[in-house]
Design a protein around this motif. Structure first.
Motif, PDB file in Angstrom:
ATOM      1  N   LYS A  37       0.811  -1.244   0.020  1.00 13.16           N
ATOM      2  CA  LYS A  37      -0.047   0.051   0.058  1.00 13.16           C
ATOM      3  C   LYS A  37       1.009   1.221  -0.026  1.00 13.16           C
ATOM      4  O   LYS A  37       0.694   2.269  -0.614  1.00 13.16           O
ATOM      5  CB  LYS A  37      -0.889  -0.085   1.258  1.00 13.16           C
ATOM      6  N   SER A  40       2.353   1.784  -3.643  1.00 13.64           N
ATOM      7  CA  SER A  40       1.521   2.076  -4.655  1.00 13.64           C
ATOM      8  C   SER A  40       1.027   3.439  -4.246  1.00 13.64           C
ATOM      9  O   SER A  40       0.716   4.108  -5.260  1.00 13.64           O
ATOM     10  CB  SER A  40       0.179   1.234  -4.303  1.00 13.64           C
ATOM     11  N   ASN A  41       1.069   3.971  -3.061  1.00 16.24           N
ATOM     12  CA  ASN A  41       0.570   5.288  -2.968  1.00 16.24           C
ATOM     13  C   ASN A  41       1.634   6.264  -3.481  1.00 16.24           C
ATOM     14  O   ASN A  41       1.222   7.299  -3.586  1.00 16.24           O
ATOM     15  CB  ASN A  41       0.336   5.618  -1.389  1.00 16.24           C
ATOM     16  N   LYS A  44       1.710   7.594  -8.203  1.00 17.13           N
ATOM     17  CA  LYS A  44       1.073   8.647  -9.044  1.00 17.13           C
ATOM     18  C   LYS A  44       1.966   9.905  -8.934  1.00 17.13           C
ATOM     19  O   LYS A  44       2.178  10.437  -9.985  1.00 17.13           O
ATOM     20  CB  LYS A  44      -0.283   8.999  -8.209  1.00 17.13           C
ATOM     21  N   ARG A  72      -0.802   2.299 -13.477  1.00 14.73           N
ATOM     22  CA  ARG A  72      -2.176   2.964 -13.234  1.00 14.73           C
ATOM     23  C   ARG A  72      -3.383   2.345 -14.355  1.00 14.73           C
ATOM     24  O   ARG A  72      -3.515   2.156 -15.178  1.00 14.73           O
ATOM     25  CB  ARG A  72      -2.245   4.629 -13.793  1.00 14.73           C
ATOM     26  N   LEU A  79     -15.611   2.330 -10.943  1.00 11.88           N
ATOM     27  CA  LEU A  79     -14.474   2.044 -10.068  1.00 11.88           C
ATOM     28  C   LEU A  79     -13.448   3.360 -10.554  1.00 11.88           C
ATOM     29  O   LEU A  79     -13.279   3.701 -11.497  1.00 11.88           O
ATOM     30  CB  LEU A  79     -13.834   0.836 -10.381  1.00 11.88           C
ATOM     31  N   GLU A  81      -9.774   5.535 -10.522  1.00  9.83           N
ATOM     32  CA  GLU A  81      -8.465   5.208 -10.934  1.00  9.83           C
ATOM     33  C   GLU A  81      -7.748   4.554  -9.889  1.00  9.83           C
ATOM     34  O   GLU A  81      -7.877   4.797  -8.635  1.00  9.83           O
ATOM     35  CB  GLU A  81      -7.748   6.726 -11.504  1.00  9.83           C
ATOM     36  N   THR A  82      -6.925   3.664 -10.242  1.00 12.90           N
ATOM     37  CA  THR A  82      -6.315   2.932  -9.019  1.00 12.90           C
ATOM     38  C   THR A  82      -4.683   2.877  -9.693  1.00 12.90           C
ATOM     39  O   THR A  82      -4.457   2.426 -10.774  1.00 12.90           O
ATOM     40  CB  THR A  82      -6.789   1.531  -9.091  1.00 12.90           C
ATOM     41  N   TRP A  83      -3.710   3.282  -8.610  1.00 12.91           N
ATOM     42  CA  TRP A  83      -2.360   2.991  -8.946  1.00 12.91           C
ATOM     43  C   TRP A  83      -2.002   1.629  -8.027  1.00 12.91           C
ATOM     44  O   TRP A  83      -2.312   1.686  -6.970  1.00 12.91           O
ATOM     45  CB  TRP A  83      -1.538   4.335  -8.504  1.00 12.91           C
ATOM     46  N   ARG A  84      -0.997   1.198  -8.535  1.00 15.92           N
ATOM     47  CA  ARG A  84      -0.269  -0.185  -8.023  1.00 15.92           C
ATOM     48  C   ARG A  84       1.084  -0.208  -8.179  1.00 15.92           C
ATOM     49  O   ARG A  84       1.599   0.022  -9.210  1.00 15.92           O
ATOM     50  CB  ARG A  84      -1.070  -1.472  -8.457  1.00 15.92           C
TER      51      ARG A  84
END
Length: 179
Positions: A37, A40-41, A44, A72, A79, A81-84
């Motif tokens: 986590k 991932s944070n 961006k 991304r 859902l 946008e998600t970053w991993r």
């Protein structure tokens, strides 16, 4: 009844005009540490420094690098946008480019790979043949020539181009010249 048919037709036409789903954006990022986590944070914020190398193409990893990427996933189906930050593995490699294997609990078995070699003229000397994906470092539309092994064991000369690039690595696309 006619109104219903017109309404259904209009809805179908509108749905057909929707844009295709957006493709994930990724870049190599091997410096992050910590929990998933936390890593991932940070992705961006790192995009600005990686805009020149970020890719919408397939994920290829340089052979001399860890398979750690920021990716991304665009917003879709309500859902966000998600970053991993994923720590994957390198799959099969050729010419300094490796396939990316995501961190899956139950990964699929490795895909079979073709046998081939680069050439500038013909397929007479197959001593450099490798069994690997047809990956090259280059850019879209770079011309390439390879010899591709057929089912009977012979090699067929193929001319083509590089395409579907992800980072500095691209896939060879080509066919045998018309006789």
């Amino acid at each position: 009844m006619v109104r219903m048919l017109v309404l259904v037709s209009l809805v179908a036409a509108a749905a057909a005009q929707e844009a295709p789903p957006k493709t994930p954006l990724w870049f190599l990022e091997t410096s992050l540490t910590g929990a998933f986590k936390d890593r991932s944070n940070q992705c961006k914020a790192l995009l600005g420094d990686n805009k020149e190398v970020a890719s919408f193409g397939p994920i290829f990893i340089p052979e001399n690098s860890a398979a750690d990427i920021c990716i991304r996933f665009p917003a879709r189906d309500n859902l966000p946008e998600t970053w991993r930050h994923d720590r994957g593995q390198k799959g099969a490699c050729a010419n300094g480019c490796c396939e990316f294997l995501p961190p899956l609990k139950n990964p699929p078995p490795p895909a079979p790979q073709p046998t081939w070699f680069s050439t500038e003229s013909d397929c007479a000397d197959a001593s450099a043949a490798i069994t690997a994906p047809t990956l090259f470092q280059g850019k879209e539309l770079d011309p390439k020539k390879i010899c591709f092994q057929l089912e009977d064991g012979s090699f067929e000369y193929r001319e083509g181009i590089l395409g579907n690039c992800g980072g500095p690595c691209c896939i060879f696309y080509g066919e045998a010249p018309a006789q």
